[in-house]
Enzyme design. Structure first.
Site, PDB file in Angstrom:
ATOM      1  N   GLY B  74       0.843  -1.182   0.000  1.00 21.16           N
ATOM      2  CA  GLY B  74       0.000   0.000   0.000  1.00 21.16           C
ATOM      3  C   GLY B  74       0.880   1.234   0.000  1.00 21.16           C
ATOM      4  N   LEU B  98      -3.029  -0.794  -4.706  1.00 21.66           N
ATOM      5  CA  LEU B  98      -4.230  -1.318  -5.349  1.00 21.66           C
ATOM      6  C   LEU B  98      -4.893  -0.305  -6.276  1.00 21.66           C
ATOM      7  CD1 LEU B  98      -6.334  -3.582  -5.582  1.00 21.66           C
ATOM      8  CD2 LEU B  98      -7.298  -2.855  -3.420  1.00 21.66           C
ATOM      9  N   SER B 131      -2.279  -6.828  -2.576  1.00 21.09           N
ATOM     10  CA  SER B 131      -1.287  -7.606  -1.823  1.00 21.09           C
ATOM     11  C   SER B 131      -1.937  -8.491  -0.769  1.00 21.09           C
ATOM     12  CB  SER B 131      -0.275  -6.661  -1.179  1.00 21.09           C
ATOM     13  OG  SER B 131      -0.963  -5.689  -0.466  1.00 21.09           O
ATOM     14  N   LEU B 150       2.346   1.251   6.013  1.00 21.10           N
ATOM     15  CA  LEU B 150       2.301   2.602   6.578  1.00 21.10           C
ATOM     16  C   LEU B 150       0.947   3.241   6.315  1.00 21.10           C
ATOM     17  CD1 LEU B 150       5.850   3.805   5.483  1.00 21.10           C
ATOM     18  CD2 LEU B 150       5.198   2.215   7.284  1.00 21.10           C
ATOM     19  N   ASP B 153      -5.523   1.722   5.389  1.00 25.24           N
ATOM     20  CA  ASP B 153      -6.936   2.052   5.536  1.00 25.24           C
ATOM     21  C   ASP B 153      -7.443   1.491   6.867  1.00 25.24           C
ATOM     22  OD1 ASP B 153      -9.652   2.440   5.210  1.00 25.24           O
ATOM     23  OD2 ASP B 153      -9.582   2.019   3.063  1.00 25.24           O
ATOM     24  N   THR B 228       6.811   9.619   4.348  1.00 27.01           N
ATOM     25  CA  THR B 228       5.576   9.362   3.621  1.00 27.01           C
ATOM     26  C   THR B 228       4.683  10.594   3.626  1.00 27.01           C
ATOM     27  OG1 THR B 228       4.438   8.589   5.578  1.00 27.01           O
ATOM     28  CG2 THR B 228       5.616   6.941   4.306  1.00 27.01           C
TER      29      THR B 228
END
Lengths: 427, 254
Positions: B74, B98, B131, B150, B153, B228
């Protein structure tokens, strides 16, 4: 919207058609057939139909199986109940509730644990030592979840011949080999391997082993019309046999698309693999050479007088017979509700695969004879026209259940319009 | 040519990097739905040459032994990958995402970075995949050294908990892909999810928590919050983050 509803309705009706299942007691003391919610058992030793002392299932049975020692029998399916039967009395000794529909069952080789898998990919275990003679069957227990395929229907569940591993196959073309721990109630976390190579759903698993290779090898059948041979401990693919091509080559008319494998059955301590293939009337026999690690077609045994396409196959470890059933429930074509037709093939033996002499037995020559057929089929003679409709219905239900749906862009947009969250926002 | 120019207009004229506003995507994606993107049948069929062309391009014979060792599950807009690329220049890493538009963005971002910094960023790539379903299709047993989760959701509703990317069942698969000694990094700004991830890892027999000394010595830990996009956003708003960082340990003998 009207159109949409009709569409989905059709689909539901077809997936509700359950292919008939067959299971044979390991020493051929009895044989069981499930069609729809109906479980039928015939006692071969005494030549008598078995009266089940239980109400049975209320919806389609999807999986039946005997324990390796023959003492227990498990049935489960769409009514989310796993029934564990004692085969001496055919009393249902245990009811296990599942949260979802059950798609596969297995019993550990020592007969102590019953495992079942649901349509969301979770495998549960039940310790059969927990029940006693006094346990009333009205008490419904729950299984303990031990592993999961992420949201994929588990199509087949098997214990390895040495009992060390539990092997699960799913509709996402995966086969997972997991260490079955001593204390399985704490979960099965250690993945030994994945057997990856199939390009469509995996429909069935079986083992081939002999004295030289007691740990055995895994064979798997798939929607990609191949049977594959695996070293399941490492996950390596040893051989692929495109039986769809071979079957078409043998006698079939040109069929659009792939021919999924519906079931596999192996001879214990031997090298023969029986393969049931969608649209193949009869059964294909493969030889498995364990020292060369390959699979090859021995022959196709055709059963031509009826359009006989087995939906499930099984055998006992003591007899050289392959039991086949073709059948489906909820057909509703004219006045035919369901179809069950049993055929038995002799010569399904551990001998040298090159010299297999097989014979499809006449009804009167089958173990249990006509009384067995009367019990399991419900009647002796089956209408010819039912066969092709049943074959078509089974094919459609398998497709609807296991093949991924592809929607067109318009259809996707249309479905999005019906989304609840967006509707609520508009209000 | 016409196609080329439309592609370039989504990139900044000054830096050559793709601009995020052309890659807007929903924040959530349903991991349960059937996927129709291509997935390698097995890890051996993963196309290393197209993902890492400079490393695998011409010298296939000498470099084919190298495998991906870090996976950012992700990866979002790829901030962590890009920081790690220069910190571990000899390690192959992949981001898995995704949402297709986001993946497209990261792909363009890596290509632009490779062009702007010759010789660098050759060790990172991105793939669009689910994944939660396809980890075993990408990685062999024990192949990975680090896995990152990290700001996943949170899926607050209880009936959606099975969509969470960390769960006991999925940890079995991550433990399979990780080498013994490999490290799993998780971080979130949602307290409830942080507790969930930590308790899943704590109760799993194949993971143990890193000691506070080990956490301090690991240069990657600092990147979780700083590298991030999500981490920077949380820092900007003065939010709190919850980390769970665990090591894959050997399974006791049976």
């Amino acid at each position: 919207m009207e159109d949409q509803n009709m569409d989905d309705g059709d689909q539901n009706r077809e997936t509700e058609i359950a292919p008939a299942q067959i299971a044979v007691h390991p020493s051929q003391e009895s044989v069981s057939v499930a069609v729809g919610s109906d479980l039928r058992v015939f006692n071969l030793r005494e030549g008598l139909p078995v009266k089940l002392s239980d109400d049975g299932h209320s919806d389609s049975i999807r999986a039946i199986r005997y324990a390796a020692n023959g003492k227990l029998f498990v049935s489960a399916g769409d009514d989310k109940l796993v029934k564990i039967w004692a085969t001496d009395s055919w009393r249902c000794v245990y009811n296990v509730a599942s949260e979802k529909r059950v798609s596969a069952v297995a019993i550990s080789n020592d007969g102590l644990f019953v495992c079942f898998a649901d349509k969301f990919g979770v495998v549960y275990v039940v310790d059969t030592r927990a029940f006693t003679e006094e346990t009333p069957t009205s008490i419904i227990k729950k299984g303990v979840p031990i592993l999961s395929h992420y949201c994929s229907i588990i199509t087949s569940l098997e214990f390895s011949p040495d009992g060390r591993f539990i092997i699960t196959a799913d509709r996402d073309s995966k086969i997972r080999v997991t260490v079955f721990p001593q204390n399985s109630l704490n979960g099965a976390h250690e993945i030994q391997s994945f057997c990856l190579g199939h390009t469509e759903f995996v429909s069935c698993l079986a083992f081939v082993c002999n004295q030289e290779y007691p740990q055995g090898f895994l064979v798997s059948g798939s929607g990609d019309s191949t049977v594959r041979l695996w070293d399941f401990s490492s996950g390596s693919l040893l051989d692929t046999c495109d039986v769809g091509a071979e079957a078409a080559f043998a006698d079939r008319k040109e069929e659009e698309g792939l021919l999924p494998i519906t079931d596999l059955c192996t001879v214990q301590d031997g090298s023969l693999v029986a393969v049931a293939i969608q649209s193949l009337t009869g059964i294909m026999l493969l030889g498995c050479d364990l020292s060369k690690r390959n699979l090859s077609v021995v022959k196709v045994v055709s059963i031509a007088e009826e359009t006989y396409i087995p939906t499930s196959i099984g055998s006992a470890s003591t007899a050289e017979l392959l039991w086949m059933v073709m059948g489906a429930s909820s057909l509703n074509i004219s006045d035919i509700k369901s179809l069950v037709r049993i055929r038995v093939l002799s010569g399904f033996s551990k001998c040298n695969a090159a010299s297999v002499e097989t014979l499809v037995l006449e009804d009167k020559d089958t173990p249990g004879g006509e009384q067995m057929l009367q019990t399991l089929q419900g009647k002796l003679s089956v209408e010819k026209e039912a066969f092709s409709s049943a074959a078509e219905a089974v094919k459609n239900s398998m497709r609807n259940l296991l093949i991924k749906k592809q929607y067109s862009a318009e259809r996707r947009d249309f479905r999005k319009r019906g989304r609840n969250d967006i509707k609520n926002k508009a209000k | 040519m016409g196609h080329e120019s439309t592609v370039m207009s989504t990139h900044s004229k000054s830096t050559g990097l793709p601009r995020k506003r052309f890659y807007r995507a929903r924040a959530h994606s349903n991991p349960l739905s059937d996927s129709h993107f291509p997935v390698p049948i097995a890890p051996s069929q993963f196309d290393y040459a197209s993902h890492y062309p400079q490393i695998f391009g011409e010298t296939v014979e000498t470099s084919c032994q190298r495998k991906i060792e870090f996976a950012d599950i992700g990866c979002g807009f790829g901030g962590l990958l890009i920081s790690l690329a220069t910190l571990f220049p000899e390690t192959l890493m992949i981001g898995m995402e995704l949402r297709d538009k986001v993946t497209e963005y990261v792909k363009e971002r890596i290509l632009a970075l490779r062009t702007g910094n010759p010789g660098q960023y050759q060790n990172i790539s991105v793939v669009r995949t689910n994944s939660m379903k396809y980890i075993p299709n990408y990685f062999e047993k024990g192949q990975l050294k680090k896995m990152f989760f990290l700001f996943p959701d949170p899926h607050f509703k209880e009936k959606n908990h099975r969509r969470r990317v960390i769960s006991t069942y999925l940890l079995d698969e991550y433990a399979y892909a990780l080498a013994v000694g490999g490290i799993i990094y998780t971080i979130t700004d949602v307290e409830e999810l942080g507790e969930w991830m930590k308790s899943c890892l704590e109760s799993h027999p194949m993971f143990e928590a890193l000691t506070s000394q080990e956490l301090e010595d690991d240069p990657v830990v600092k990147l979780l919050t700083t590298a991030t996009e999500e981490g920077q956003k949380v820092a900007r708003n003065g939010g709190k983050t919850y980390q769970a960082i665990f090591r894959r340990i050997a399974q006791p003998a049976h």
